[in-house]
Motif scaffolding. Structure first.
Motif, PDB file in Angstrom:
ATOM      1  N   ILE A 120       5.202 -14.436  18.451  1.00 55.23           N
ATOM      2  CA  ILE A 120       5.131 -15.832  17.537  1.00 55.23           C
ATOM      3  C   ILE A 120       4.976 -15.173  16.169  1.00 55.23           C
ATOM      4  O   ILE A 120       4.202 -14.443  15.946  1.00 55.23           O
ATOM      5  CB  ILE A 120       3.940 -16.740  17.989  1.00 55.23           C
ATOM      6  N   TYR A 121       5.937 -15.826  15.265  1.00 58.53           N
ATOM      7  CA  TYR A 121       6.021 -15.204  13.731  1.00 58.53           C
ATOM      8  C   TYR A 121       6.264 -16.479  13.144  1.00 58.53           C
ATOM      9  O   TYR A 121       7.042 -17.460  13.053  1.00 58.53           O
ATOM     10  CB  TYR A 121       6.850 -14.240  13.450  1.00 58.53           C
ATOM     11  N   ASN A 122       4.826 -16.826  12.281  1.00 55.31           N
ATOM     12  CA  ASN A 122       4.816 -18.202  11.425  1.00 55.31           C
ATOM     13  C   ASN A 122       5.136 -19.259  12.227  1.00 55.31           C
ATOM     14  O   ASN A 122       5.935 -19.999  11.814  1.00 55.31           O
ATOM     15  CB  ASN A 122       5.624 -17.715  10.221  1.00 55.31           C
ATOM     16  N   GLY A 123       4.501 -19.290  13.295  1.00 58.27           N
ATOM     17  CA  GLY A 123       4.778 -20.456  14.260  1.00 58.27           C
ATOM     18  C   GLY A 123       6.153 -20.598  14.785  1.00 58.27           C
ATOM     19  O   GLY A 123       6.279 -21.384  15.640  1.00 58.27           O
ATOM     20  N   LYS A 124       6.965 -19.585  14.646  1.00 55.89           N
ATOM     21  CA  LYS A 124       8.451 -19.784  15.255  1.00 55.89           C
ATOM     22  C   LYS A 124       8.365 -18.490  16.539  1.00 55.89           C
ATOM     23  O   LYS A 124       7.887 -17.777  16.287  1.00 55.89           O
ATOM     24  CB  LYS A 124       9.338 -19.337  14.322  1.00 55.89           C
ATOM     25  N   ARG A 125       8.783 -18.845  17.744  1.00 53.05           N
ATOM     26  CA  ARG A 125       9.142 -17.996  18.692  1.00 53.05           C
ATOM     27  C   ARG A 125      10.187 -17.086  18.360  1.00 53.05           C
ATOM     28  O   ARG A 125      11.230 -17.549  18.200  1.00 53.05           O
ATOM     29  CB  ARG A 125       9.263 -18.711  20.065  1.00 53.05           C
ATOM     30  N   ILE A 126       9.812 -15.674  18.525  1.00 56.13           N
ATOM     31  CA  ILE A 126      10.969 -14.788  18.057  1.00 56.13           C
ATOM     32  C   ILE A 126      11.551 -13.774  19.432  1.00 56.13           C
ATOM     33  O   ILE A 126      10.238 -13.538  20.064  1.00 56.13           O
ATOM     34  CB  ILE A 126      10.608 -13.778  17.044  1.00 56.13           C
ATOM     35  N   VAL A 127      12.392 -13.858  19.784  1.00 53.33           N
ATOM     36  CA  VAL A 127      12.812 -13.326  21.115  1.00 53.33           C
ATOM     37  C   VAL A 127      13.936 -12.105  20.663  1.00 53.33           C
ATOM     38  O   VAL A 127      14.892 -12.420  20.333  1.00 53.33           O
ATOM     39  CB  VAL A 127      13.600 -14.176  22.309  1.00 53.33           C
ATOM     40  N   LEU A 128      13.470 -10.935  20.992  1.00 53.51           N
ATOM     41  CA  LEU A 128      14.314  -9.802  20.717  1.00 53.51           C
ATOM     42  C   LEU A 128      14.773  -9.105  22.154  1.00 53.51           C
ATOM     43  O   LEU A 128      14.116  -8.463  22.752  1.00 53.51           O
ATOM     44  CB  LEU A 128      13.775  -8.748  19.729  1.00 53.51           C
ATOM     45  N   PRO A 129      16.223  -9.266  22.545  1.00 45.76           N
ATOM     46  CA  PRO A 129      16.554  -8.633  23.862  1.00 45.76           C
ATOM     47  C   PRO A 129      16.655  -7.103  23.368  1.00 45.76           C
ATOM     48  O   PRO A 129      17.534  -6.877  22.625  1.00 45.76           O
ATOM     49  CB  PRO A 129      17.856  -9.385  24.198  1.00 45.76           C
ATOM     50  N   LEU A 130      16.198  -6.316  24.377  1.00 45.13           N
ATOM     51  CA  LEU A 130      16.379  -4.808  24.191  1.00 45.13           C
ATOM     52  C   LEU A 130      16.700  -4.046  25.333  1.00 45.13           C
ATOM     53  O   LEU A 130      16.637  -4.634  26.525  1.00 45.13           O
ATOM     54  CB  LEU A 130      14.765  -4.302  23.784  1.00 45.13           C
ATOM     55  N   LYS A 131      17.165  -2.724  24.969  1.00 44.64           N
ATOM     56  CA  LYS A 131      17.480  -1.840  26.129  1.00 44.64           C
ATOM     57  C   LYS A 131      16.100  -1.560  26.833  1.00 44.64           C
ATOM     58  O   LYS A 131      15.010  -1.541  26.175  1.00 44.64           O
ATOM     59  CB  LYS A 131      18.212  -0.711  25.769  1.00 44.64           C
ATOM     60  N   GLU A 132      16.216  -1.341  28.009  1.00 50.41           N
ATOM     61  CA  GLU A 132      14.937  -1.174  28.881  1.00 50.41           C
ATOM     62  C   GLU A 132      14.201   0.142  27.994  1.00 50.41           C
ATOM     63  O   GLU A 132      13.057   0.153  27.849  1.00 50.41           O
ATOM     64  CB  GLU A 132      15.151  -0.458  30.271  1.00 50.41           C
ATOM     65  N   GLU A 133      14.809   1.185  27.671  1.00 45.80           N
ATOM     66  CA  GLU A 133      14.248   2.547  27.034  1.00 45.80           C
ATOM     67  C   GLU A 133      13.633   1.890  25.791  1.00 45.80           C
ATOM     68  O   GLU A 133      12.573   2.615  25.283  1.00 45.80           O
ATOM     69  CB  GLU A 133      15.440   3.415  26.710  1.00 45.80           C
ATOM     70  N   ASN A 134      14.111   0.995  25.008  1.00 51.02           N
ATOM     71  CA  ASN A 134      13.658   0.495  23.588  1.00 51.02           C
ATOM     72  C   ASN A 134      12.202  -0.041  24.079  1.00 51.02           C
ATOM     73  O   ASN A 134      11.375  -0.290  23.009  1.00 51.02           O
ATOM     74  CB  ASN A 134      14.679  -0.298  22.832  1.00 51.02           C
ATOM     75  N   LEU A 135      12.476  -1.141  24.863  1.00 51.76           N
ATOM     76  CA  LEU A 135      11.423  -1.887  25.410  1.00 51.76           C
ATOM     77  C   LEU A 135      10.068  -1.007  25.702  1.00 51.76           C
ATOM     78  O   LEU A 135       9.058  -1.207  25.304  1.00 51.76           O
ATOM     79  CB  LEU A 135      11.477  -3.072  26.381  1.00 51.76           C
ATOM     80  N   ARG A 136      10.516   0.001  26.651  1.00 56.68           N
ATOM     81  CA  ARG A 136       9.393   0.867  26.912  1.00 56.68           C
ATOM     82  C   ARG A 136       8.592   1.664  25.696  1.00 56.68           C
ATOM     83  O   ARG A 136       7.456   1.786  25.766  1.00 56.68           O
ATOM     84  CB  ARG A 136       9.951   2.174  27.941  1.00 56.68           C
ATOM     85  N   LYS A 137       9.591   2.236  24.587  1.00 55.25           N
ATOM     86  CA  LYS A 137       9.083   2.765  23.530  1.00 55.25           C
ATOM     87  C   LYS A 137       8.034   1.640  22.751  1.00 55.25           C
ATOM     88  O   LYS A 137       7.104   2.366  22.150  1.00 55.25           O
ATOM     89  CB  LYS A 137      10.221   3.161  22.629  1.00 55.25           C
ATOM     90  N   ILE A 138       8.500   0.532  22.765  1.00 49.92           N
ATOM     91  CA  ILE A 138       7.706  -0.307  21.861  1.00 49.92           C
ATOM     92  C   ILE A 138       6.230  -0.665  22.502  1.00 49.92           C
ATOM     93  O   ILE A 138       5.477  -0.711  22.004  1.00 49.92           O
ATOM     94  CB  ILE A 138       8.376  -1.823  21.693  1.00 49.92           C
ATOM     95  N   LYS A 139       6.506  -0.508  24.046  1.00 50.44           N
ATOM     96  CA  LYS A 139       5.128  -0.806  24.834  1.00 50.44           C
ATOM     97  C   LYS A 139       4.275   0.291  24.375  1.00 50.44           C
ATOM     98  O   LYS A 139       2.942   0.182  24.292  1.00 50.44           O
ATOM     99  CB  LYS A 139       5.277  -0.857  26.301  1.00 50.44           C
ATOM    100  N   GLU A 140       4.884   1.585  24.232  1.00 49.23           N
ATOM    101  CA  GLU A 140       3.834   2.569  23.896  1.00 49.23           C
ATOM    102  C   GLU A 140       3.077   2.591  22.585  1.00 49.23           C
ATOM    103  O   GLU A 140       2.152   3.303  22.409  1.00 49.23           O
ATOM    104  CB  GLU A 140       4.927   3.901  24.111  1.00 49.23           C
ATOM    105  N   ILE A 141       3.872   1.975  21.691  1.00 50.53           N
ATOM    106  CA  ILE A 141       3.386   1.896  20.517  1.00 50.53           C
ATOM    107  C   ILE A 141       2.118   1.043  20.580  1.00 50.53           C
ATOM    108  O   ILE A 141       1.843  -0.111  21.012  1.00 50.53           O
ATOM    109  CB  ILE A 141       4.222   1.377  19.288  1.00 50.53           C
ATOM    110  N   LYS A 142       0.982   1.631  20.093  1.00 53.30           N
ATOM    111  CA  LYS A 142      -0.567   0.933  20.200  1.00 53.30           C
ATOM    112  C   LYS A 142      -0.562  -0.364  19.439  1.00 53.30           C
ATOM    113  O   LYS A 142      -1.694  -0.977  19.430  1.00 53.30           O
ATOM    114  CB  LYS A 142      -1.526   2.099  20.122  1.00 53.30           C
ATOM    115  N   LYS A 143       0.102  -0.528  18.335  1.00 50.64           N
ATOM    116  CA  LYS A 143       0.138  -1.772  17.436  1.00 50.64           C
ATOM    117  C   LYS A 143       0.283  -3.172  18.233  1.00 50.64           C
ATOM    118  O   LYS A 143      -0.186  -4.212  17.501  1.00 50.64           O
ATOM    119  CB  LYS A 143       0.973  -1.770  16.362  1.00 50.64           C
ATOM    120  N   PHE A 144       0.484  -3.072  19.190  1.00 50.80           N
ATOM    121  CA  PHE A 144       0.932  -4.381  20.175  1.00 50.80           C
ATOM    122  C   PHE A 144       0.087  -4.693  21.435  1.00 50.80           C
ATOM    123  O   PHE A 144      -0.275  -3.922  22.035  1.00 50.80           O
ATOM    124  CB  PHE A 144       2.591  -4.260  20.723  1.00 50.80           C
TER     125      PHE A 144
END
Length: 121
Positions: A97-121
């Motif tokens: 959710i960003y400024n009250g709006k739902r944001i959906v980003l479709p990613l490749k599996e490998e990119n989703l995995r990399k984002i999960k590894e980032i400790k900011k989320f």
């Protein structure tokens, strides 16, 4: 005479510049080609319909054409301190959710995995 078993050192250019797309070696402070400051870039992910830069304070989405071959010039920037309710999935989706709006980003599996590894989320 050089020993054939001697290990060769490889340069790895896996730090991609979000500005021009050129690979830079790990630890580079600035892009070799365009000079962009790379110290704030945490990760850079190339995907089908956009490139995604994760910096120390924002997620920057660089939109691409329908064929995914060129950037369109459209850039969406999401400040990390305004991102709420982060979800992963279903079907390789990065959702928040960003400024009250739902944001959906479709990613490749490998990119989703990399984002999960980032400790900011």
């Amino acid at each position: 005479m050089e020993d054939s078993k001697e290990k060769k050192v490889k340069n790895q250019f896996d730090l991609i510049c979000p500005e021009c797309g050129v690979g830079n070696s790990k630890g580079s402070k600035n892009c070799l080609v365009c000079g962009k400051n790379l110290e704030d870039t945490v990760a850079f992910l190339e995907d089908d319909s956009f490139d995604l830069e994760i910096s120390k304070d924002a997620i920057i989405e660089y939109r691409k054409t329908f064929w995914g071959d060129n950037r369109t010039g459209k850039v969406n920037k999401y400040s990390l301190n305004k991102i709420e309710n982060v979800e992963f999935g279903p079907s390789s989706r990065f959702i928040f959710i960003y400024n009250g709006k739902r944001i959906v980003l479709p990613l490749k599996e490998e990119n989703l995995r990399k984002i999960k590894e980032i400790k900011k989320f």
